[in-house]
Design a protein around this motif. Structure first.
Motif, PDB file in Angstrom:
ATOM      1  N   GLY A   1     -55.481  -2.399 -53.615  1.00 15.48           N
ATOM      2  CA  GLY A   1     -55.186  -2.267 -55.031  1.00 15.48           C
ATOM      3  C   GLY A   1     -55.397  -0.853 -55.526  1.00 15.48           C
ATOM      4  O   GLY A   1     -55.674   0.074 -54.749  1.00 15.48           O
ATOM      5  N   TRP A   2     -55.291  -0.689 -56.844  1.00 15.51           N
ATOM      6  CA  TRP A   2     -55.413   0.627 -57.452  1.00 15.51           C
ATOM      7  C   TRP A   2     -56.088   0.489 -58.807  1.00 15.51           C
ATOM      8  O   TRP A   2     -55.826  -0.457 -59.560  1.00 15.51           O
ATOM      9  CB  TRP A   2     -54.036   1.259 -57.619  1.00 15.51           C
ATOM     10  CG  TRP A   2     -54.032   2.678 -58.108  1.00 15.51           C
ATOM     11  CD1 TRP A   2     -53.524   3.140 -59.282  1.00 15.51           C
ATOM     12  CD2 TRP A   2     -54.549   3.832 -57.422  1.00 15.51           C
ATOM     13  NE1 TRP A   2     -53.690   4.505 -59.372  1.00 15.51           N
ATOM     14  CE2 TRP A   2     -54.321   4.958 -58.247  1.00 15.51           C
ATOM     15  CE3 TRP A   2     -55.177   3.999 -56.194  1.00 15.51           C
ATOM     16  CZ2 TRP A   2     -54.706   6.234 -57.883  1.00 15.51           C
ATOM     17  CZ3 TRP A   2     -55.573   5.278 -55.828  1.00 15.51           C
ATOM     18  CH2 TRP A   2     -55.325   6.376 -56.667  1.00 15.51           C
ATOM     19  N   VAL A   3     -56.961   1.430 -59.103  1.00 17.33           N
ATOM     20  CA  VAL A   3     -57.615   1.508 -60.410  1.00 17.33           C
ATOM     21  C   VAL A   3     -57.403   2.911 -60.940  1.00 17.33           C
ATOM     22  O   VAL A   3     -57.660   3.902 -60.232  1.00 17.33           O
ATOM     23  CB  VAL A   3     -59.121   1.189 -60.307  1.00 17.33           C
ATOM     24  CG1 VAL A   3     -59.796   1.384 -61.660  1.00 17.33           C
ATOM     25  CG2 VAL A   3     -59.341  -0.235 -59.804  1.00 17.33           C
ATOM     26  N   THR A   4     -56.925   3.005 -62.160  1.00 21.06           N
ATOM     27  CA  THR A   4     -56.664   4.309 -62.747  1.00 21.06           C
ATOM     28  C   THR A   4     -57.036   4.271 -64.223  1.00 21.06           C
ATOM     29  O   THR A   4     -57.471   3.232 -64.742  1.00 21.06           O
ATOM     30  CB  THR A   4     -55.186   4.706 -62.557  1.00 21.06           C
ATOM     31  OG1 THR A   4     -55.004   6.071 -62.947  1.00 21.06           O
ATOM     32  CG2 THR A   4     -54.254   3.816 -63.356  1.00 21.06           C
ATOM     33  N   ALA A   5     -56.894   5.390 -64.904  1.00 21.23           N
ATOM     34  CA  ALA A   5     -57.284   5.466 -66.309  1.00 21.23           C
ATOM     35  C   ALA A   5     -56.341   6.378 -67.071  1.00 21.23           C
ATOM     36  O   ALA A   5     -55.729   7.287 -66.507  1.00 21.23           O
ATOM     37  CB  ALA A   5     -58.715   5.978 -66.439  1.00 21.23           C
TER      38      ALA A   5
ATOM     39  N   ILE B   1     -62.055   9.987 -64.943  1.00 20.35           N
ATOM     40  CA  ILE B   1     -62.400   8.583 -65.204  1.00 20.35           C
ATOM     41  C   ILE B   1     -61.888   7.701 -64.067  1.00 20.35           C
ATOM     42  O   ILE B   1     -62.616   6.845 -63.552  1.00 20.35           O
ATOM     43  CB  ILE B   1     -61.816   8.111 -66.549  1.00 20.35           C
ATOM     44  CG1 ILE B   1     -62.363   8.956 -67.705  1.00 20.35           C
ATOM     45  CG2 ILE B   1     -62.142   6.630 -66.780  1.00 20.35           C
ATOM     46  CD1 ILE B   1     -61.617   8.755 -69.020  1.00 20.35           C
ATOM     47  N   GLY B   2     -60.641   7.915 -63.648  1.00 17.67           N
ATOM     48  CA  GLY B   2     -60.082   7.129 -62.557  1.00 17.67           C
ATOM     49  C   GLY B   2     -60.860   7.291 -61.269  1.00 17.67           C
ATOM     50  O   GLY B   2     -61.172   6.311 -60.580  1.00 17.67           O
ATOM     51  N   ARG B   3     -61.206   8.537 -60.913  1.00 15.70           N
ATOM     52  CA  ARG B   3     -61.990   8.781 -59.698  1.00 15.70           C
ATOM     53  C   ARG B   3     -63.346   8.088 -59.770  1.00 15.70           C
ATOM     54  O   ARG B   3     -63.825   7.508 -58.780  1.00 15.70           O
ATOM     55  CB  ARG B   3     -62.216  10.283 -59.489  1.00 15.70           C
ATOM     56  CG  ARG B   3     -61.002  11.064 -59.070  1.00 15.70           C
ATOM     57  CD  ARG B   3     -61.392  12.445 -58.561  1.00 15.70           C
ATOM     58  NE  ARG B   3     -62.139  13.253 -59.508  1.00 15.70           N
ATOM     59  CZ  ARG B   3     -61.601  14.056 -60.425  1.00 15.70           C
ATOM     60  NH1 ARG B   3     -60.283  14.138 -60.526  1.00 15.70           N
ATOM     61  NH2 ARG B   3     -62.358  14.785 -61.225  1.00 15.70           N
ATOM     62  N   SER B   4     -63.965   8.151 -60.933  1.00 17.05           N
ATOM     63  CA  SER B   4     -65.292   7.566 -61.102  1.00 17.05           C
ATOM     64  C   SER B   4     -65.250   6.058 -60.900  1.00 17.05           C
ATOM     65  O   SER B   4     -66.157   5.474 -60.286  1.00 17.05           O
ATOM     66  CB  SER B   4     -65.837   7.904 -62.492  1.00 17.05           C
ATOM     67  OG  SER B   4     -65.931   9.304 -62.674  1.00 17.05           O
TER      68      SER B   4
ATOM     69  N   VAL C   1     -66.411   3.025 -57.061  1.00 19.74           N
ATOM     70  CA  VAL C   1     -67.267   1.835 -57.009  1.00 19.74           C
ATOM     71  C   VAL C   1     -66.456   0.541 -56.936  1.00 19.74           C
ATOM     72  O   VAL C   1     -66.958  -0.534 -57.271  1.00 19.74           O
ATOM     73  CB  VAL C   1     -68.236   1.789 -58.216  1.00 19.74           C
ATOM     74  CG1 VAL C   1     -69.190   2.974 -58.163  1.00 19.74           C
ATOM     75  CG2 VAL C   1     -67.476   1.774 -59.540  1.00 19.74           C
ATOM     76  N   VAL C   2     -65.190   0.646 -56.498  1.00 20.00           N
ATOM     77  CA  VAL C   2     -64.337  -0.543 -56.345  1.00 20.00           C
ATOM     78  C   VAL C   2     -63.914  -0.676 -54.887  1.00 20.00           C
ATOM     79  O   VAL C   2     -63.506   0.303 -54.256  1.00 20.00           O
ATOM     80  CB  VAL C   2     -63.083  -0.456 -57.243  1.00 20.00           C
ATOM     81  CG1 VAL C   2     -62.181  -1.671 -57.021  1.00 20.00           C
ATOM     82  CG2 VAL C   2     -63.475  -0.365 -58.711  1.00 20.00           C
TER      83      VAL C   2
ATOM     84  N   VAL D   1     -71.436  10.625 -57.907  1.00 26.13           N
ATOM     85  CA  VAL D   1     -69.980  10.513 -57.823  1.00 26.13           C
ATOM     86  C   VAL D   1     -69.341  11.869 -58.121  1.00 26.13           C
ATOM     87  O   VAL D   1     -68.464  12.335 -57.404  1.00 26.13           O
ATOM     88  CB  VAL D   1     -69.451   9.445 -58.796  1.00 26.13           C
ATOM     89  CG1 VAL D   1     -67.928   9.412 -58.797  1.00 26.13           C
ATOM     90  CG2 VAL D   1     -70.009   8.071 -58.422  1.00 26.13           C
ATOM     91  N   GLU D   2     -69.807  12.519 -59.166  1.00 25.70           N
ATOM     92  CA  GLU D   2     -69.249  13.837 -59.513  1.00 25.70           C
ATOM     93  C   GLU D   2     -70.199  14.538 -60.474  1.00 25.70           C
ATOM     94  O   GLU D   2     -70.841  13.904 -61.313  1.00 25.70           O
ATOM     95  CB  GLU D   2     -67.862  13.678 -60.153  1.00 25.70           C
ATOM     96  CG  GLU D   2     -67.127  14.977 -60.332  1.00 25.70           C
ATOM     97  CD  GLU D   2     -65.605  14.820 -60.379  1.00 25.70           C
ATOM     98  OE1 GLU D   2     -64.950  15.751 -60.875  1.00 25.70           O
ATOM     99  OE2 GLU D   2     -65.077  13.789 -59.924  1.00 25.70           O
ATOM    100  N   ILE D   3     -70.276  15.852 -60.332  1.00 28.32           N
ATOM    101  CA  ILE D   3     -71.019  16.692 -61.264  1.00 28.32           C
ATOM    102  C   ILE D   3     -70.116  17.842 -61.677  1.00 28.32           C
ATOM    103  O   ILE D   3     -69.555  18.537 -60.831  1.00 28.32           O
ATOM    104  CB  ILE D   3     -72.312  17.249 -60.639  1.00 28.32           C
ATOM    105  CG1 ILE D   3     -73.268  16.121 -60.237  1.00 28.32           C
ATOM    106  CG2 ILE D   3     -73.004  18.200 -61.611  1.00 28.32           C
ATOM    107  CD1 ILE D   3     -74.474  16.593 -59.457  1.00 28.32           C
ATOM    108  N   GLN D   4     -69.959  18.021 -62.982  1.00 29.20           N
ATOM    109  CA  GLN D   4     -69.196  19.149 -63.521  1.00 29.20           C
ATOM    110  C   GLN D   4     -70.169  20.021 -64.305  1.00 29.20           C
ATOM    111  O   GLN D   4     -70.724  19.583 -65.307  1.00 29.20           O
ATOM    112  CB  GLN D   4     -68.084  18.657 -64.448  1.00 29.20           C
ATOM    113  CG  GLN D   4     -67.085  17.715 -63.804  1.00 29.20           C
ATOM    114  CD  GLN D   4     -66.065  17.203 -64.798  1.00 29.20           C
ATOM    115  OE1 GLN D   4     -66.372  16.996 -65.974  1.00 29.20           O
ATOM    116  NE2 GLN D   4     -64.848  16.987 -64.340  1.00 29.20           N
TER     117      GLN D   4
END
Length: 249
Positions: A59-63, A96-99, A103-104, A200-203
């Motif tokens: 599947g796919w999850v995006t934002a 948002i999508g990457r985040s 976890v999916v 997950v990510e740091i900016q």
């Protein structure tokens, strides 16, 4: 030591609330409030995947992310009227999508797509962090809907994810910057973390002089404090929704 404009302690979040079920037609939705920032997060399910994933059993999850014209102090033009999204909008919705995808279990999701729309109603700093935190709850509730409708056997989430901003200001290292602090910070960073402590990510960006590794660790410590409270708020929102919808636990 200079005090924060809000009077908050350095490790204090703004008041946080997550109201589930705000968009009544979406499979999962919340209105998240972090201080003066308010974001509506709505998750929609489709029984198809993007072309590049067809036939792979995943599947796919995006934002998608956007701000209402008067979410800020002065009116901003609608990007739809311009015919294109700004670079900032594209960067935030990809974050948002990457985040969420981090976890999916996309294999367990099967060949369907979930899009989480994050619409900023009022902006007072930290809109991308509020969007990520609220989007996880909206996604969780959408997945609960699929389980309840016997489309999925279980919720294919591997962890909670939330995000918070931290920065270096005249008051030192502080948690959860509002607009006044963010616009004057010497450095600011957005931390996307899981409840198990994963990154997950740091900016992070120095707006003035470079900051030190010690200062970075101060920000990281604050981010862990803040996301710990956000994880609790997420769980409370899910439990409140499941108590009224009879979802899985």
């Amino acid at each position: 030591m200079v005090t924060r404009p809000s009077g908050r302690a350095s490790d204090a979040l703004r008041p946080v609330s997550i109201e589930p079920g705000f968009a009544r037609h979406a499979e999962g939705s919340v209105l998240i409030r972090m201080g003066g920032t308010e974001v509506l997060c709505a998750a929609s399910v489709e029984s198809r995947v993007p072309t590049f994933l067809r036939g792979q059993g995943k599947g796919w999850v995006t934002a998608e992310y956007g701000m209402l014209p008067r979410a800020t102090h002065s009116r901003g033009s609608r990007e739809a009227a311009k015919g294109k999204q700004s670079g900032r909008t594209q960067e935030i919705q990809r974050l948002i999508g990457r985040s969420l995808r981090a976890v999916v279990d996309l294999k367990a999701l099967g060949e369907m797509s979930i899009t989480v729309d994050c619409d900023v109603l009022n902006a007072d700093g930290g809109t991308r962090c509020a969007s990520i935190t609220g989007a996880w709850v909206a996604l969780r509730l959408a997945l609960e809907t699929l389980v309840r409708n016997r489309v999925l056997a279980g919720v294919p989430l591997t962890a909670q994810v939330a995000a918070v901003s931290c920065g270096l200001t005249g008051a030192g290292a502080v948690l959860d910057l509002d607009y006044d602090e963010d616009s004057n910070a010497a450095a600011d960073a957005n931390f996307v973390l899981t409840e198990a402590g994963g990154i997950v990510e740091i900016q992070g960006t120095a707006e003035q002089a470079p900051f030190s590794e010690t200062q970075f660790h101060d920000l990281m410590r604050l981010a862990r404090i803040g996301t710990g409270q956000l994880f609790a708020a997420q769980r409370e929102a899910v439990e409140a929704a499941l108590g009224t919808t009879g979802g899985t636990r």
